[in-house]
Scaffold this active site. Sequence first.
Site, mmCIF file in Angstrom:
data_model
loop_
_atom_site.group_PDB
_atom_site.id
_atom_site.type_symbol
_atom_site.label_atom_id
_atom_site.label_comp_id
_atom_site.label_asym_id
_atom_site.label_seq_id
_atom_site.Cartn_x
_atom_site.Cartn_y
_atom_site.Cartn_z
ATOM 1 N N LYS A 1 0.829 -1.203 0.000
ATOM 2 C CA LYS A 1 0.000 0.000 0.000
ATOM 3 C C LYS A 1 0.873 1.266 0.000
ATOM 4 C CE LYS A 1 -4.099 1.529 2.471
ATOM 5 N NZ LYS A 1 -5.145 0.790 1.800
ATOM 6 N N ARG B 1 -3.289 3.011 8.685
ATOM 7 C CA ARG B 1 -3.647 1.719 8.065
ATOM 8 C C ARG B 1 -2.407 0.844 7.933
ATOM 9 N NH1 ARG B 1 -6.304 5.487 4.605
ATOM 10 N NH2 ARG B 1 -8.558 5.406 4.823
ATOM 11 N N GLY C 1 -7.900 -7.474 5.297
ATOM 12 C CA GLY C 1 -8.717 -7.525 6.520
ATOM 13 C C GLY C 1 -8.060 -8.223 7.698
ATOM 14 N N MET D 1 -5.291 -7.247 9.401
ATOM 15 C CA MET D 1 -4.678 -6.366 10.409
ATOM 16 C C MET D 1 -5.602 -5.165 10.677
ATOM 17 S SD MET D 1 -0.667 -6.618 9.507
ATOM 18 C CE MET D 1 -0.818 -6.519 7.766
ATOM 19 N N ARG E 1 -3.763 -1.010 -6.742
ATOM 20 C CA ARG E 1 -3.025 -2.273 -6.661
ATOM 21 C C ARG E 1 -3.476 -3.171 -7.811
ATOM 22 N NH1 ARG E 1 -6.109 -4.573 -1.286
ATOM 23 N NH2 ARG E 1 -8.168 -4.400 -2.142
ATOM 24 N N HIS F 1 -11.247 -44.032 -5.252
ATOM 25 C CA HIS F 1 -11.748 -44.475 -6.550
ATOM 26 C C HIS F 1 -12.588 -43.390 -7.219
ATOM 27 C CE1 HIS F 1 -14.731 -46.581 -9.140
ATOM 28 N NE2 HIS F 1 -13.644 -47.216 -9.548
ATOM 29 N N ARG G 1 -3.611 -47.496 -17.394
ATOM 30 C CA ARG G 1 -3.854 -48.505 -16.362
ATOM 31 C C ARG G 1 -4.598 -49.668 -17.006
ATOM 32 N NH1 ARG G 1 -4.969 -43.524 -13.078
ATOM 33 N NH2 ARG G 1 -3.817 -43.665 -11.109
ATOM 34 N N ARG H 1 1.124 -49.679 -18.066
ATOM 35 C CA ARG H 1 1.493 -50.306 -16.802
ATOM 36 C C ARG H 1 0.936 -51.720 -16.747
ATOM 37 N NH1 ARG H 1 -0.711 -47.731 -11.317
ATOM 38 N NH2 ARG H 1 -2.676 -48.634 -12.005
ATOM 39 N N GLU I 1 7.075 -46.069 -6.304
ATOM 40 C CA GLU I 1 5.958 -45.663 -5.442
ATOM 41 C C GLU I 1 6.087 -46.232 -4.035
ATOM 42 O OE1 GLU I 1 2.325 -46.853 -7.467
ATOM 43 O OE2 GLU I 1 3.326 -48.571 -8.343
ATOM 44 N N SER J 1 8.768 -43.860 -13.312
ATOM 45 C CA SER J 1 7.622 -42.960 -13.236
ATOM 46 C C SER J 1 7.165 -42.954 -11.784
ATOM 47 C CB SER J 1 6.508 -43.446 -14.158
ATOM 48 O OG SER J 1 5.399 -42.606 -14.003
ATOM 49 N N GLY K 1 4.950 -42.871 -8.846
ATOM 50 C CA GLY K 1 3.539 -43.064 -8.492
ATOM 51 C C GLY K 1 3.339 -42.370 -7.160
ATOM 52 N N THR K 2 3.124 -41.072 -7.228
ATOM 53 C CA THR K 2 3.122 -40.292 -5.982
ATOM 54 C C THR K 2 1.865 -40.511 -5.143
ATOM 55 O OG1 THR K 2 2.457 -38.456 -7.373
ATOM 56 C CG2 THR K 2 4.742 -38.487 -6.653
ATOM 57 N N ASN K 3 0.856 -41.167 -5.720
ATOM 58 C CA ASN K 3 -0.319 -41.497 -4.883
ATOM 59 C C ASN K 3 0.096 -42.526 -3.841
ATOM 60 O OD1 ASN K 3 -1.770 -39.963 -6.709
ATOM 61 N ND2 ASN K 3 -2.486 -41.729 -7.882
ATOM 62 N N ASP K 4 0.656 -43.626 -4.332
ATOM 63 C CA ASP K 4 1.084 -44.661 -3.390
ATOM 64 C C ASP K 4 2.288 -44.202 -2.577
ATOM 65 O OD1 ASP K 4 -0.586 -46.980 -3.390
ATOM 66 O OD2 ASP K 4 -0.077 -47.233 -5.494
ATOM 67 N N CYS L 1 3.339 -39.893 -12.550
ATOM 68 C CA CYS L 1 1.991 -40.183 -13.054
ATOM 69 C C CYS L 1 0.960 -40.218 -11.935
ATOM 70 C CB CYS L 1 1.969 -41.470 -13.861
ATOM 71 S SG CYS L 1 2.432 -42.912 -12.906
ATOM 72 N N TYR M 1 8.993 -35.398 -17.638
ATOM 73 C CA TYR M 1 7.589 -35.131 -17.944
ATOM 74 C C TYR M 1 6.712 -35.288 -16.706
ATOM 75 C CZ TYR M 1 6.817 -40.189 -17.906
ATOM 76 O OH TYR M 1 6.734 -41.499 -17.511
#
Length: 941
Positions: free
Chosen positions: A27, A97, A106, A108, A364, A482, A588, A647, A775, A794, A796-799, A861, A881
């Site tokens: 500001k 201010r 909002g 402060m 701003r 799922h 898959r 896979r 994974e 690759s 498998g960042t979920n597992d 993936c 990738y």
Amino acid sequence: MAKKYVYFFGPGKADGTSEMKNLLGGKGANLAEMCNLGLPVPAGFTVTTDCCTDYFANKSKFPAGMMDQVKTALTKVENVMGMKFGDPKNPLLVAGRSGARMSMPGMMETVLNIGLSSKTVPALIAKTGNARFVYDSYRRLMMMYSDVVMEKAEGIEPKDDKGIRHQLEEIMKEVKQKKGVELDTDLSADDLKQLCELFKERIKKAMGKEFPDDPMKQLEGSIGAVFKSWNGKRAIAYRNIENIPHTWGTAVNIQAMVFGNMGDTSATGVAFTRNPANGENKFFGEYLVNAQGEDVVAGIRTPWPINEMTKNEHTAHLPSLQKKMPKLYTQLDAIKNKLEKHYKNMQDLEFTIQEGRLWMLQTRDGKRTGLAAVNMAMDMLAEKLIDTETAILRVKPAQLDEFLHPIIDPNAEKNASLIGKGLPAGPGGAFGKIVFTSDDAVEWAKRGEKVLLVRDETNPEDIAGMRAAEGILTARGGMTSHAALVARSWGKCCIVGAADFKIDFSKNEVIVKGKSFKEGHIFTLNGTKGTVYDGQLQMIDATENPRLKAFLKLIDKYKSMKVRANADTPEDAARARNFGAEGIGLFRTEHMFLSDGHDEPKAYMVQMILADNEKERRAALDKLFPFMKKDIKETMKAMSGYPVTIRLLDPPLHEVLPSRDDTREKLAGMINIPAEEIKKRAALLHEVNPMLGHRGVRLGITFPELTEMQIRAILESAAELKKENIKAIPEIMVPVTCDEREIKDHKLIYDRVLAEVIKKYSLKGLECMYGTMIEIPRACLLSHQMAETAEFFSFGTNDLTQMSFGFSRDDIGSFLSEYLERKILTEDPFQTIDQSGVGQLVQCSCVRGRSVNPKLKLGVCGEHGGDPDSIAFFYKVGLNYVSCSPFRVPIARLAVAHAEIDAKKAPAKKAPAKKVPAKKATAKKPAKKKPVTKKAAKKKK
Ligand code: PEP
Ligand code: MG
């Protein structure tokens, strides 16, 4: 020399500039810049963020000399404004201010009307002839000051919200009741005068000291209190969420007050240099005559449109500033042009008109919708206001989501009735009649109804209903459950883990916090936010926007990290290509057996599972083979010229066995075995912890013929396409590996089948790669061993997330919200990669893998492959990738472009390569060559 803590700004001249945001806050820096541009800004000064941090370091005392600097600056303000602070004849009032480096809206505190006292009140009345206005300002000062300075800044936390502000509000209520009026504006000057006396008494009683009558004391108190509000609870919580460092501190802007509520020649308003909703290049804003800033935003009075061209059906009858005060509007319009040209971005402005004179209070960069962001970026590029890279950076990747799915009209959503919340698992908005079974969803949809499928959770047998539904809502499950995975891959609106939704199947209803909703009741889902509304809300569709297409063309050349898609069908592959995917990062295979309409291959798969020996298994696999080959071949054809990572089967076998009686009967009939037998076998195969059970590569270790059939189907498809002059580039990926010996085991099968296929089709060679998913944390740590055989990884960042945190990806919904609320986690780790833990494993794996095979191809993936923040991280660690659902491909492409442009601007940011500790990691092995020749394949055999 003493440190400079105070920076003056006034018309035509300021000590600071817009470049000094770190010191002056956003500001303060912009107020200084507006002054330097010669715009009419009420004079003032900024006390620096540096002063704030010194104040905290100095046990909440102002640093030496700071108040002297304040007084000097105040004198300058007095000279410019022609008034004197605390003067009994011509008093100057100021506002205090906050203003941090980054906007913390909002969070402060603010104190207005500083300088009103027993001496200045009569002086101001005499000067303005408006006692009502003066007493109203005075009571506002007392309310703010006692609350902000005397209570909050002193760390007083009254119980049950019985703070001083609340007490004063109660007094005001009583006065209004006595007078029989409802609105504050109905109170007369005398009423307000009396109110001010009551306020003074109450403050003294409640706080144990008088409200200060000395303007300089008020000013000092206000500066300290705004500093302290940096460490208020709200501000700290906000910084935690937004990852803003707590060490920054806030600046304080002390500025001469100007009043928009001094009668009919006064006004106040907010405006945007272009339309923030659609990007249209039209000056857009709202104002009110005889009002203060908060009246415009508070929604008590309907604000009026700033000009004629932006009027709509709701505002057509209201007077515009352009008509009411034409000269001032022209002046404001010229200022808007100047500011936009200067900042080269859409500006969000605040202004006040005091008795016919225009004052600028803020500028701003304005917030905007995705549609507006794209339109403005393309327009400003065409106007040569910005260059291509700036245009690309102007659109946040997540904003593209708005274009790719129908969304709820934000105006309709504002007034909608919220029923409950869950995790935002599938994008966009959807409305429909609620049904509780997959069959009902299919049936209702067939007769033309729009439906939402509401389930406790979904499983593969719900696929048909999920397809038929407009959107999906589940009471359980996390972001990689799922329902979430399937919905996202279809670009379908979905909310999971909505724990308040209790389905009572016996009564065909869902109960939410005690309220019942029967089957057929209409809900609207916002899958981007995870909110569920009662009734049908208006939707907007922006998919075919030609501006979006033009914008996506701009990012075409930023490809140092490729974007692929997770796709299992030729249709998905084609859609992904259309969105600009350069390959498939995850096909898959099991989706072909598990999804609806694949009864025949599913029956053979069941037969394979029930087989008692290898011979019977091979017989079943032989029947399965052509189905597998057909799907893979068509998908590779749709992705011709680009790699397709296929896979090998991943899910535990019992998941393939049908659990519903009717499906079981049907499949049993197809393969001539009693349905009871399938049921029995499913019970035998049941695992206590299937996610850690007999799945992934472990299936191939126990049934090598299963692996062999799949590899043959892939390689024969590729060979046939090659014969048809279609370029297929398969990459065969082994899932859930934790040891190099698993990879070596399967490699033997791969080499043998490859040689056989090459021979069968009389080829010289066949382009293909062999790799693994990473994974499991152990696989990350031993990547230097895994990379000896695997040609690609690759992630498998979920597992990997599941196994690193020990959080079940399907059950996280039951505790995640608590974790987020209590800041134990700052975000859902299944949505945005946890850089400090899981990310470290990914980085370690990259470094160790590439230490033995510098050409090791690396990708991701898991669901994180479509998340912009995670993509920035993957770019830094050097992945080749990312792969994500087809609908997220444009978002991922934009995130890659941002990462590349950011890296160009700050090359040092790239993550440093870590040293590889393991001894074996240094043993170099030459990279595998492609394509494998017939001779080489034979030799391996
Ligand atoms: C993963 O684990 O990240 C992955 C992509 O595999 P799936 O989600 O199928 O387990
Ligand atoms: Mg997995």
